[in-house]
Write a protein that holds these residues in place. Structure first.
Motif, PDB file in Angstrom:
ATOM      1  N   ARG A  23       0.826  -1.208   0.000  1.00 38.46           N
ATOM      2  CA  ARG A  23       0.000   0.000   0.000  1.00 38.46           C
ATOM      3  C   ARG A  23       0.862   1.261   0.000  1.00 38.46           C
ATOM      4  NH1 ARG A  23      -3.703  -2.060   5.064  1.00 38.46           N
ATOM      5  NH2 ARG A  23      -4.645  -3.880   4.032  1.00 38.46           N
ATOM      6  N   GLY A  24       2.122   1.122   0.427  1.00 38.97           N
ATOM      7  CA  GLY A  24       2.972   2.308   0.544  1.00 38.97           C
ATOM      8  C   GLY A  24       4.259   2.260  -0.236  1.00 38.97           C
ATOM      9  N   ILE A  25       4.497   1.186  -1.016  1.00 37.51           N
ATOM     10  CA  ILE A  25       5.746   1.081  -1.772  1.00 37.51           C
ATOM     11  C   ILE A  25       5.531   0.170  -2.970  1.00 37.51           C
ATOM     12  CG2 ILE A  25       6.653  -0.909  -0.482  1.00 37.51           C
ATOM     13  CD1 ILE A  25       9.421   0.470  -0.593  1.00 37.51           C
ATOM     14  N   THR A  26       6.304   0.374  -4.024  1.00 38.74           N
ATOM     15  CA  THR A  26       6.172  -0.420  -5.247  1.00 38.74           C
ATOM     16  C   THR A  26       6.825  -1.796  -5.066  1.00 38.74           C
ATOM     17  OG1 THR A  26       8.163   0.690  -6.065  1.00 38.74           O
ATOM     18  CG2 THR A  26       6.023   1.572  -6.785  1.00 38.74           C
ATOM     19  N   PRO A  27       6.433  -2.800  -5.892  1.00 35.26           N
ATOM     20  CA  PRO A  27       6.888  -4.180  -5.666  1.00 35.26           C
ATOM     21  C   PRO A  27       8.404  -4.372  -5.690  1.00 35.26           C
ATOM     22  CG  PRO A  27       5.033  -4.152  -7.182  1.00 35.26           C
ATOM     23  CD  PRO A  27       5.408  -2.733  -6.956  1.00 35.26           C
ATOM     24  N   PHE A  28       9.090  -3.801  -6.685  1.00 35.37           N
ATOM     25  CA  PHE A  28      10.531  -4.037  -6.786  1.00 35.37           C
ATOM     26  C   PHE A  28      11.286  -3.349  -5.654  1.00 35.37           C
ATOM     27  CE2 PHE A  28       9.252  -5.308 -10.996  1.00 35.37           C
ATOM     28  CZ  PHE A  28      10.135  -6.332 -11.316  1.00 35.37           C
ATOM     29  N   TRP A  29      10.827  -2.167  -5.242  1.00 34.99           N
ATOM     30  CA  TRP A  29      11.489  -1.504  -4.120  1.00 34.99           C
ATOM     31  C   TRP A  29      11.165  -2.196  -2.802  1.00 34.99           C
ATOM     32  CZ3 TRP A  29      15.692   0.952  -4.000  1.00 34.99           C
ATOM     33  CH2 TRP A  29      16.087   1.782  -5.055  1.00 34.99           C
ATOM     34  N   LEU A  30      10.023  -2.845  -2.721  1.00 38.33           N
ATOM     35  CA  LEU A  30       9.722  -3.641  -1.529  1.00 38.33           C
ATOM     36  C   LEU A  30      10.705  -4.800  -1.414  1.00 38.33           C
ATOM     37  CD1 LEU A  30       8.064  -4.500   0.905  1.00 38.33           C
ATOM     38  CD2 LEU A  30       6.462  -5.632  -0.658  1.00 38.33           C
ATOM     39  N   ALA A  31      10.922  -5.496  -2.538  1.00 35.66           N
ATOM     40  CA  ALA A  31      11.888  -6.603  -2.541  1.00 35.66           C
ATOM     41  C   ALA A  31      13.287  -6.097  -2.206  1.00 35.66           C
ATOM     42  CB  ALA A  31      11.883  -7.294  -3.903  1.00 35.66           C
ATOM     43  N   ALA A  32      13.688  -4.985  -2.835  1.00 37.17           N
ATOM     44  CA  ALA A  32      15.018  -4.427  -2.586  1.00 37.17           C
ATOM     45  C   ALA A  32      15.155  -3.951  -1.146  1.00 37.17           C
ATOM     46  CB  ALA A  32      15.285  -3.276  -3.558  1.00 37.17           C
ATOM     47  N   GLY A  33      14.088  -3.339  -0.609  1.00 38.22           N
ATOM     48  CA  GLY A  33      14.136  -2.823   0.752  1.00 38.22           C
ATOM     49  C   GLY A  33      14.293  -3.911   1.791  1.00 38.22           C
ATOM     50  N   ARG A  34      13.491  -4.973   1.671  1.00 38.64           N
ATOM     51  CA  ARG A  34      13.567  -6.043   2.670  1.00 38.64           C
ATOM     52  C   ARG A  34      14.877  -6.808   2.565  1.00 38.64           C
ATOM     53  NH1 ARG A  34       9.281 -10.780   0.922  1.00 38.64           N
ATOM     54  NH2 ARG A  34      10.478 -11.951   2.483  1.00 38.64           N
ATOM     55  N   ILE A  35      15.358  -7.010   1.332  1.00 40.47           N
ATOM     56  CA  ILE A  35      16.630  -7.707   1.162  1.00 40.47           C
ATOM     57  C   ILE A  35      17.780  -6.844   1.667  1.00 40.47           C
ATOM     58  CG2 ILE A  35      18.281  -8.586  -0.547  1.00 40.47           C
ATOM     59  CD1 ILE A  35      15.828  -9.417  -2.242  1.00 40.47           C
ATOM     60  N   LEU A  38       7.617   1.694   6.504  1.00 38.45           N
ATOM     61  CA  LEU A  38       9.014   1.444   6.879  1.00 38.45           C
ATOM     62  C   LEU A  38       9.113   0.378   7.963  1.00 38.45           C
ATOM     63  CD1 LEU A  38      10.458   5.083   6.927  1.00 38.45           C
ATOM     64  CD2 LEU A  38      10.985   3.271   5.282  1.00 38.45           C
ATOM     65  N   VAL A  39       8.196   0.420   8.927  1.00 38.25           N
ATOM     66  CA  VAL A  39       8.189  -0.587   9.993  1.00 38.25           C
ATOM     67  C   VAL A  39       7.886  -1.967   9.415  1.00 38.25           C
ATOM     68  CG1 VAL A  39       6.963  -1.378  12.055  1.00 38.25           C
ATOM     69  CG2 VAL A  39       7.583   1.030  11.825  1.00 38.25           C
ATOM     70  N   VAL A  40       6.929  -2.028   8.490  1.00 39.34           N
ATOM     71  CA  VAL A  40       6.577  -3.308   7.865  1.00 39.34           C
ATOM     72  C   VAL A  40       7.753  -3.854   7.058  1.00 39.34           C
ATOM     73  CG1 VAL A  40       5.074  -4.419   6.183  1.00 39.34           C
ATOM     74  CG2 VAL A  40       4.118  -2.816   7.831  1.00 39.34           C
ATOM     75  N   ILE A  41       8.444  -2.986   6.300  1.00 39.33           N
ATOM     76  CA  ILE A  41       9.616  -3.418   5.523  1.00 39.33           C
ATOM     77  C   ILE A  41      10.695  -3.949   6.458  1.00 39.33           C
ATOM     78  CG2 ILE A  41      11.502  -2.635   4.034  1.00 39.33           C
ATOM     79  CD1 ILE A  41       9.520  -0.647   2.801  1.00 39.33           C
TER      80      ILE A  41
END
Length: 307
Positions: A34-46, A223-226
């Motif tokens: 809901r707050g970030i795009t898919p590829f940046w979500l993957a990059a952020g968590r990794i 950010l907390v979820v990531i």
């Protein structure tokens, strides 16, 4: 690594924990998107997981291989870093735009069926017996019944075939990385987990930048979820995955993929009040029978030792 798989109570506990963790990840990912795009979500968590693991690895002395590794082991390490996290994360992020969630779930369950023949030829002690094969097929049927009509129904998207190929390719990546990881020489599991996440981060961050551009700053909740996704289902789960594959083998590790959709359904019903499918009990029975058949030898040895 050429010794036979060593499946213990600890191994069963670790795969059960992985199944629950990754099953819950789908719910948390929906919130993050809901707050970030898919590829940046993957990059952020990794990326978060990689930074965290580097700190832990450094505190333990940056140990990796027990002895200087041969050149092919270093090449395999780079391949595992891409195939175990970065490439399948991106393939799924792209493919799920054009396929149903049910097909993506079935694709992940197919990891077990992909690993089985690969391990038979490439990993000592992982023979593809009729009982083991039949068990995995029964478990896969159970997952298809659990997911129901969404398993193979059409999404109607123009790029649906390409999306399905992306999901199946992601499953193949997981299977290949498990085989390569098991074949590595003696290696420190924390060091291996860290290096694989660093390699994945080096792949996903530049690609996210190329594909989606610079991200806007997410809100505090995102950010907390990531951070949670990076800590638990990425960093901690990646380390557990390494431990399971290195000790119990890739075939045993693949039974996690039958648990993930089951936990996803149960947690969705518990936390989001989603309806339980009427086929839940029969699907659970088939999955448990399949796992029991495929791991019959390990269970017999385990209970034999316990007795």
């Amino acid at each position: 690594m050429t010794d036979s798989p060593n499946i213990t109570w600890r191994s069963w506990l670790m795969v059960a924990t992985l199944g629950l963790t990754w099953g819950a990840t789908f719910l948390v990912t929906e919130i993050a998107l809901r707050g970030i795009t898919p590829f940046w979500l993957a990059a952020g968590r990794i990326g978060f997981a990689a930074v965290l693991m580097v700190a832990i690895w450094g505190a333990l002395g940056f140990r990796l291989f027990a002895a200087p590794p041969p050149r092919d082991a270093r090449i395999a390490l780079a391949a595992i870093g891409g195939f175990s996290t970065a490439i399948p994360f991106m393939l799924l992020a792209w493919g799920q735009q054009y396929t149903t969630g049910g097909f993506a779930g079935v694709s992940m369950a197919s990891v077990a069926l992909i690993v089985l023949p690969l391990a038979h030829f490439l990993v000592p002690g992982e023979r593809m017996t009729w009982r083991r094969t039949f068990g995995f097929v029964i478990g896969f049927v159970g997952v298809c019944i659990l997911i129901g009509g969404q398993a193979f129904e059409s999404s109607g998207q123009a790029l649906e075939t390409a999306g399905r190929l992306a999901c199946v390719s992601a499953a193949c990546c997981y299977g290949i990385s498990s085989i390569l990881m098991r074949r590595l020489p003696a290696v420190d599991p924390i060091g291996l987990s860290t290096v694989l996440l660093l390699i994945a981060a080096c792949i996903t961050v530049p690609l996210a930048l190329i594909i989606e551009g610079w991200p806007s700053l997410p809100d505090t909740q995102t950010l907390v979820v990531i951070a949670c996704l990076g800590l638990i289902p990425t960093a901690a789960a990646n380390m557990l995955r390494v431990l399971v594959i290195r000790s119990a083998g890739p075939v045993f590790m693949s039974i996690t993929n039958y648990q993930v959709p089951l936990w996803s359904v149960l947690l969705g019903a518990w936390l989001l009040n989603e309806p339980l499918p009427p086929s839940l009990l029969s699907a659970m029975a088939l999955i448990l029978i399949g796992v029991g058949l495929s791991q019959y030898g390990a269970l017999r040895r385990l209970f034999g030792r316990a007795g």
